[in-house]
Motif scaffolding. Structure first.
Motif, PDB file in Angstrom:
ATOM      1  N   ALA A   1       0.835  -1.213   0.000  1.00  9.63           N
ATOM      2  CA  ALA A   1       0.000   0.000   0.000  1.00  9.63           C
ATOM      3  C   ALA A   1       0.866   1.258   0.000  1.00  9.63           C
ATOM      4  CB  ALA A   1      -0.943  -0.009   1.199  1.00  9.63           C
ATOM      5  N   MET A   2       1.957   1.234   0.737  1.00  5.31           N
ATOM      6  CA  MET A   2       2.879   2.375   0.763  1.00  5.31           C
ATOM      7  C   MET A   2       3.525   2.575  -0.603  1.00  5.31           C
ATOM      8  SD  MET A   2       4.805   1.712   4.331  1.00  5.31           S
ATOM      9  CE  MET A   2       3.870   1.496   5.844  1.00  5.31           C
ATOM     10  N   ARG A   3       3.956   1.487  -1.205  1.00  7.90           N
ATOM     11  CA  ARG A   3       4.612   1.556  -2.512  1.00  7.90           C
ATOM     12  C   ARG A   3       3.663   2.133  -3.568  1.00  7.90           C
ATOM     13  NH1 ARG A   3       6.619  -3.086  -2.460  1.00  7.90           N
ATOM     14  NH2 ARG A   3       4.832  -4.204  -3.291  1.00  7.90           N
ATOM     15  N   VAL A   4       2.423   1.655  -3.575  1.00  5.06           N
ATOM     16  CA  VAL A   4       1.434   2.142  -4.544  1.00  5.06           C
ATOM     17  C   VAL A   4       1.209   3.639  -4.354  1.00  5.06           C
ATOM     18  CG1 VAL A   4      -1.019   2.022  -5.167  1.00  5.06           C
ATOM     19  CG2 VAL A   4       0.315  -0.085  -4.898  1.00  5.06           C
ATOM     20  N   ARG A   5       1.045   4.074  -3.116  1.00  2.00           N
ATOM     21  CA  ARG A   5       0.802   5.494  -2.842  1.00  2.00           C
ATOM     22  C   ARG A   5       2.016   6.342  -3.216  1.00  2.00           C
ATOM     23  NH1 ARG A   5      -2.935   9.532  -2.343  1.00  2.00           N
ATOM     24  NH2 ARG A   5      -2.125  11.093  -0.936  1.00  2.00           N
ATOM     25  N   ARG A   6       3.217   5.874  -2.827  1.00  2.00           N
ATOM     26  CA  ARG A   6       4.437   6.618  -3.146  1.00  2.00           C
ATOM     27  C   ARG A   6       4.598   6.766  -4.657  1.00  2.00           C
ATOM     28  NH1 ARG A   6       8.698   4.728  -5.098  1.00  2.00           N
ATOM     29  NH2 ARG A   6       8.424   2.592  -4.359  1.00  2.00           N
ATOM     30  N   ALA A   7       4.370   5.676  -5.374  1.00  2.00           N
ATOM     31  CA  ALA A   7       4.496   5.706  -6.830  1.00  2.00           C
ATOM     32  C   ALA A   7       3.458   6.643  -7.448  1.00  2.00           C
ATOM     33  CB  ALA A   7       4.359   4.300  -7.397  1.00  2.00           C
ATOM     34  N   SER A   8       2.251   6.650  -6.871  1.00  2.00           N
ATOM     35  CA  SER A   8       1.207   7.543  -7.409  1.00  2.00           C
ATOM     36  C   SER A   8       1.573   9.013  -7.217  1.00  2.00           C
ATOM     37  CB  SER A   8      -0.156   7.249  -6.775  1.00  2.00           C
ATOM     38  OG  SER A   8      -0.239   7.786  -5.470  1.00  2.00           O
ATOM     39  N   LEU A   9       2.439   9.279  -6.258  1.00  2.00           N
ATOM     40  CA  LEU A   9       2.914  10.646  -6.016  1.00  2.00           C
ATOM     41  C   LEU A   9       4.124  10.971  -6.890  1.00  2.00           C
ATOM     42  CD1 LEU A   9       2.638  10.739  -2.109  1.00  2.00           C
ATOM     43  CD2 LEU A   9       1.091  11.813  -3.764  1.00  2.00           C
ATOM     44  N   GLY A  10       4.581   9.986  -7.657  1.00  2.00           N
ATOM     45  CA  GLY A  10       5.704  10.199  -8.562  1.00  2.00           C
ATOM     46  C   GLY A  10       7.050  10.271  -7.883  1.00  2.00           C
ATOM     47  N   LEU A  11       7.168   9.612  -6.720  1.00  2.00           N
ATOM     48  CA  LEU A  11       8.410   9.673  -5.955  1.00  2.00           C
ATOM     49  C   LEU A  11       9.150   8.346  -6.002  1.00  2.00           C
ATOM     50  CD1 LEU A  11       6.999  11.468  -2.793  1.00  2.00           C
ATOM     51  CD2 LEU A  11       8.463  12.483  -4.543  1.00  2.00           C
ATOM     52  N   SER A  12      10.459   8.417  -6.130  1.00  2.00           N
ATOM     53  CA  SER A  12      11.283   7.217  -6.013  1.00  2.00           C
ATOM     54  C   SER A  12      11.398   6.864  -4.532  1.00  2.00           C
ATOM     55  CB  SER A  12      12.682   7.466  -6.578  1.00  2.00           C
ATOM     56  OG  SER A  12      13.386   8.397  -5.771  1.00  2.00           O
ATOM     57  N   GLN A  13      11.814   5.632  -4.259  1.00  2.00           N
ATOM     58  CA  GLN A  13      12.047   5.253  -2.859  1.00  2.00           C
ATOM     59  C   GLN A  13      13.063   6.180  -2.229  1.00  2.00           C
ATOM     60  OE1 GLN A  13      13.439   1.288  -2.118  1.00  2.00           O
ATOM     61  NE2 GLN A  13      11.392   0.423  -2.144  1.00  2.00           N
ATOM     62  N   GLU A  14      14.134   6.439  -2.955  1.00  2.00           N
ATOM     63  CA  GLU A  14      15.203   7.273  -2.422  1.00  2.00           C
ATOM     64  C   GLU A  14      14.724   8.689  -2.119  1.00  2.00           C
ATOM     65  OE1 GLU A  14      19.840   8.409  -3.296  1.00  2.00           O
ATOM     66  OE2 GLU A  14      18.749   7.195  -4.743  1.00  2.00           O
ATOM     67  N   ALA A  15      14.002   9.287  -3.051  1.00  2.00           N
ATOM     68  CA  ALA A  15      13.504  10.652  -2.844  1.00  2.00           C
ATOM     69  C   ALA A  15      12.527  10.708  -1.680  1.00  2.00           C
ATOM     70  CB  ALA A  15      12.842  11.177  -4.119  1.00  2.00           C
ATOM     71  N   PHE A  16      11.636   9.705  -1.600  1.00  2.00           N
ATOM     72  CA  PHE A  16      10.657   9.710  -0.513  1.00  2.00           C
ATOM     73  C   PHE A  16      11.340   9.510   0.834  1.00  2.00           C
ATOM     74  CE2 PHE A  16       7.684   7.545   2.344  1.00  2.00           C
ATOM     75  CZ  PHE A  16       6.762   8.577   2.477  1.00  2.00           C
ATOM     76  N   ALA A  17      12.229   8.518   0.915  1.00  2.00           N
ATOM     77  CA  ALA A  17      12.920   8.253   2.177  1.00  2.00           C
ATOM     78  C   ALA A  17      13.688   9.489   2.630  1.00  2.00           C
ATOM     79  CB  ALA A  17      13.848   7.054   2.029  1.00  2.00           C
TER      80      ALA A  17
ATOM     81  N   ALA B   1      13.004  12.585   1.914  1.00  2.00           N
ATOM     82  CA  ALA B   1      12.038  13.621   2.299  1.00  2.00           C
ATOM     83  C   ALA B   1      11.507  13.429   3.714  1.00  2.00           C
ATOM     84  CB  ALA B   1      10.877  13.657   1.306  1.00  2.00           C
ATOM     85  N   ILE B   2      11.404  12.171   4.163  1.00  2.00           N
ATOM     86  CA  ILE B   2      10.882  11.925   5.513  1.00  2.00           C
ATOM     87  C   ILE B   2      12.001  11.659   6.522  1.00  2.00           C
ATOM     88  CG2 ILE B   2       8.627  11.148   4.699  1.00  2.00           C
ATOM     89  CD1 ILE B   2       9.543   8.242   5.362  1.00  2.00           C
ATOM     90  N   GLY B   3      13.256  11.790   6.089  1.00  2.00           N
ATOM     91  CA  GLY B   3      14.385  11.628   7.006  1.00  2.00           C
ATOM     92  C   GLY B   3      14.665  10.180   7.383  1.00  2.00           C
ATOM     93  N   MET B   4      14.506   9.278   6.431  1.00  2.00           N
ATOM     94  CA  MET B   4      14.718   7.857   6.678  1.00  2.00           C
ATOM     95  C   MET B   4      15.726   7.341   5.657  1.00  2.00           C
ATOM     96  SD  MET B   4      11.716   4.969   6.846  1.00  2.00           S
ATOM     97  CE  MET B   4      10.935   5.803   8.231  1.00  2.00           C
ATOM     98  N   HIS B   5      16.529   6.389   6.051  1.00  2.00           N
ATOM     99  CA  HIS B   5      17.484   5.789   5.120  1.00  2.00           C
ATOM    100  C   HIS B   5      16.726   4.984   4.067  1.00  2.00           C
ATOM    101  CE1 HIS B   5      20.752   3.298   3.593  1.00  2.00           C
ATOM    102  NE2 HIS B   5      21.565   4.244   4.068  1.00  2.00           N
ATOM    103  N   ARG B   6      17.135   5.122   2.805  1.00  2.00           N
ATOM    104  CA  ARG B   6      16.445   4.458   1.706  1.00  2.00           C
ATOM    105  C   ARG B   6      16.406   2.945   1.871  1.00  2.00           C
ATOM    106  NH1 ARG B   6      17.026   1.023  -1.670  1.00  2.00           N
ATOM    107  NH2 ARG B   6      19.248   0.937  -1.321  1.00  2.00           N
ATOM    108  N   ALA B   7      17.486   2.357   2.332  1.00  2.00           N
ATOM    109  CA  ALA B   7      17.516   0.900   2.483  1.00  2.00           C
ATOM    110  C   ALA B   7      16.505   0.443   3.536  1.00  2.00           C
ATOM    111  CB  ALA B   7      18.917   0.428   2.843  1.00  2.00           C
ATOM    112  N   TYR B   8      16.422   1.171   4.634  1.00  2.00           N
ATOM    113  CA  TYR B   8      15.456   0.819   5.681  1.00  2.00           C
ATOM    114  C   TYR B   8      14.028   0.951   5.147  1.00  2.00           C
ATOM    115  CZ  TYR B   8      12.974   0.781  10.112  1.00  2.00           C
ATOM    116  OH  TYR B   8      12.106   0.472  11.130  1.00  2.00           O
ATOM    117  N   TYR B   9      13.768   2.049   4.432  1.00  2.00           N
ATOM    118  CA  TYR B   9      12.436   2.229   3.872  1.00  2.00           C
ATOM    119  C   TYR B   9      12.125   1.137   2.846  1.00  2.00           C
ATOM    120  CZ  TYR B   9       8.301   3.963   1.669  1.00  2.00           C
ATOM    121  OH  TYR B   9       7.028   4.030   1.175  1.00  2.00           O
TER     122      TYR B   9
END
Length: 74
Positions: A13-29, A31-39
């Motif tokens: 559900a998170m992946r679908v929503r993030r993708a619908s916002l046009g954000l990569s995992q790296e960009a989203f992580a 933006a929220i102050g989280m390491h991309r690998a953890y996210y």
């Protein structure tokens, strides 16, 4: 639904929503102050997350926590 299914469903559900916002995992992580690998682990459902982390992610996705759980029923 067991714990693993729940985590995978939340991650999906998170992946679908993030993708619908046009954000990569790296960009989203970033933006929220989280390491991309953890996210990435969270999206794959391989990491259990705290309520605080879930809230932080949902805030970044512009969702209420209840909305992410509602997405599990779809």
């Amino acid at each position: 639904m067991d714990d693993h299914e729940l985590l995978r469903g939340l991650g999906r559900a998170m992946r679908v929503r993030r993708a619908s916002l046009g954000l990569s995992q790296e960009a989203f992580a970033d933006a929220i102050g989280m390491h991309r690998a953890y996210y990435g682990h969270i999206e794959r459902g391989t990491k259990n997350l705290t309520v605080a982390t879930l809230s932080k992610i949902c805030s970044g996705l512009d969702l209420r926590v209840s909305e992410i759980f509602a997405a599990l029923d779809r």
